[in-house]
Design an enzyme around this catalytic site. Structure first.
Site, PDB file in Angstrom:
ATOM      1  N   LYS A   1     -56.479  13.390 -17.790  1.00 57.72           N
ATOM      2  CA  LYS A   1     -57.274  12.915 -16.642  1.00 57.72           C
ATOM      3  C   LYS A   1     -56.893  13.921 -15.346  1.00 57.72           C
ATOM      4  CE  LYS A   1     -57.114  10.966 -12.885  1.00 57.72           C
ATOM      5  NZ  LYS A   1     -57.574  11.555 -11.621  1.00 57.72           N
TER       6      LYS A   1
ATOM      7  N   CYS B   1     -44.511  20.729  -5.169  1.00 56.23           N
ATOM      8  CA  CYS B   1     -43.475  20.050  -5.317  1.00 56.23           C
ATOM      9  C   CYS B   1     -42.120  20.687  -5.617  1.00 56.23           C
ATOM     10  CB  CYS B   1     -43.403  18.916  -6.354  1.00 56.23           C
ATOM     11  SG  CYS B   1     -43.565  19.856  -8.037  1.00 56.23           S
TER      12      CYS B   1
END
Length: 486
Positions: free
Chosen positions: A180, A288
């Site tokens: 997903k 990140c």
């Protein structure tokens, strides 16, 4: 085949080997962040979609786990070849829907391919251990067996690379998989799923659903899903970890970061600033591993800022597909508003903007230039929270001990880098710092596919990290067998 932006298309699901139209579902627009133009529309999966996909994946698992590992990896040899052939096409799709420069997109596709290369080595990576005569006439061995259906929930910033931190390892280990991806950038994972489908996996082994919170929560709760991998913000990572673990699942949830770049007085400034620029403003700060706090130690502060600001003020901002562009737009209008809020909060709390990125907001795209703040204090919001944009905060400390203390106070522990010419300083920093990935004269300490992506503290929730040998341990159960023959 996915086009870049010639027509508005509707993205499909891949369920049990079939590409499905989104009949009867609401469709959500996908925009090119450089132009604001709608280039696609994406349906959101329901809990019912997740249920039927998980059931199909489980049925496929019962057969796939029996396929010898040397046969399983053949699909990934074919997949690697297809990814190589379509690497530039994939990078262009990525740049179009995400906004990052084409060079950056190509680099992330290359990293994705490296993940597949490592997964191709699964026959040796999954090997167990054995010892003869652990007791008289008794032998002992360990083997690794797949878990079952695994799920991956991935972010918008690396839509080619991050999914491949997950599904090549999981599937090569003998599991089946449901991906997903971020609903903001569905085109890249759809194209790479098309190539995976072309590589010849059996129906149901690899499945692709798009969607939002309903789909995520359904994946976290479904009884047939055994493991969940997640990459995103820390609040959501914490939710994923708690919810999936409470439902008896194995979880690796990679969260956000506040990464410090420490510059010592003996650093080679030109090369250090080049690495700092890439770390802070590469991918418009939407990663990140982006360096978001620059820690100047001692007397290096002023010459460091002089060198840095000269480069920041000439950074070329534009559409990612243009060859001259050095930094593209942010991914959506909403995300740009979020980053703007942090800039405004930094000014309100007393930080001094040496470069203000709000000067680069012209046009229809979601552009925002680099911002550099000075006089940033540890208690300020911009010093504590992840911004996920091209904002660099400068903090000054007296010595190495003060720098280490500053970094270790952060709630996050993803990555940090130190710039120095002294080996003892670098060794001490790497040893004492409470961060999972450390760079020494490296701006972005991103581990290769055969090492783990090893965040600490609020940057990671779980025990086993993404890719490397941790991935094999995460996607398998270890079994110990004791044998004696009369």
């Amino acid at each position: 085949m996915i086009a870049t932006e010639t027509a508005v298309q509707t993205v499909k699901f891949l369920v049990n080997g079939k590409w499905e139209e989104a009949a009867g579902r609401a469709l959500h627009p996908i925009t090119n962040p450089a132009t604001g133009q709608v280039i696609a529309q994406v349906p959101y999966a329901t809990a019912e979609d997740v249920d039927r996909t998980a059931r199909a994946a489980h049925a496929a698992f019962l057969k796939w786990r029996e396929v010898p590992v040397v046969e399983r990896v053949q699909a990934f040899y074919r997949y690697k070849d297809l990814l190589e052939k379509h690497a530039d096409e994939t990078a262009r799709i990525l740049s179009t829907e995400n906004g990052k420069t084409l060079e950056d997109a190509r680099g992330s596709v290359r990293r994705a391919i490296q993940m597949v290369e490592v997964a191709c080595g699964m026959p040796s990576l999954m090997m167990g251990h054995s010892l003869e005569n652990v007791s008289k006439g008794i032998d002992c061995q360990t083997i690794r067996q797949p878990l079952g259906v695994c799920a991956g929930i991935t972010p918008f910033n690396f839509p080619a690379m991050v999914p491949m931190w997950m599904f090549p390892f999981a599937i090569a280990c003998g599991n089946t998989f449901i991906l997903k991806p971020s609903e903001k950038v569905p085109l890249t994972p759809t194209r790479t799923a098309e190539l995976m489908d072309d590589a010849g996996l059996p129906a149901g082994v690899y499945n692709l659903l798009h969607g939002g919170k309903e789909a995520v929560d359904a994946l976290l709760a479904h009884p047939l899903i055994r493991a969940v991998s997640f990459v995103g913000s820390s609040p959501v990572a914490r939710h994923v970890y708690r919810t999936a673990a409470a439902n008896g699942k194995r979880v690796q949830a990679l969260g956000g970061a506040k990464n410090h770049l420490v510059v010592m007085p003996d650093a080679q400034l030109d090369k250090s600033v080049e690495a700092i620029m890439s770390s802070a403003f590469g991918a418009a700060g939407e990663r990140c591993l982006a360096g978001s706090i620059l820690v100047a130690v001692g007397e290096v502060a002023q010459p460091l800022l002089d060198t840095l600001l000269a480069k920041v003020r000439t950074l070329r901002i534009g559409e990612g597909l243009e060859a001259s562009t050095e930094m593209g737009p942010l991914v959506t209008a909403d995300h740009r508003e979020r980053v703007l809020g942090y800039i405004e909060k930094g000014i309100a709390e007393g930080a001094k903007p040496l470069v203000d990125g709000r000067a680069h907001m012209a046009g229809d795209g979601f552009f925002l230039g680099p911002t550099v703040f000075d006089n940033v204090r540890p208690e300020m919001t911009i010093a504590r929270e992840e911004i996920f944009g091209p904002v660099l905060s400068v903090m000054r400390v007296r010595d190495l001990d003060a720098a280490i203390e500053l970094v270790n106070r952060s709630a996050f522990g993803n990555t940090t880098s130190i710039f120095t010419s002294d080996g003892k300083t670098a060794r001490e920093y790497a040893s004492r710092i409470e961060v999972g990935m450390v760079g020494i004269n490296v701006g972005v300490a991103a581990p290769m596919a055969f090492f783990p992506f090893s965040g600490w503290k609020d940057s990671f929730f779980g025990d086993l990290h993404a890719h490397g040998r941790d991935a094999i341990a995460f996607y398998t159960e270890q079994k110990v067998i004791m044998s004696r023959w009369f």
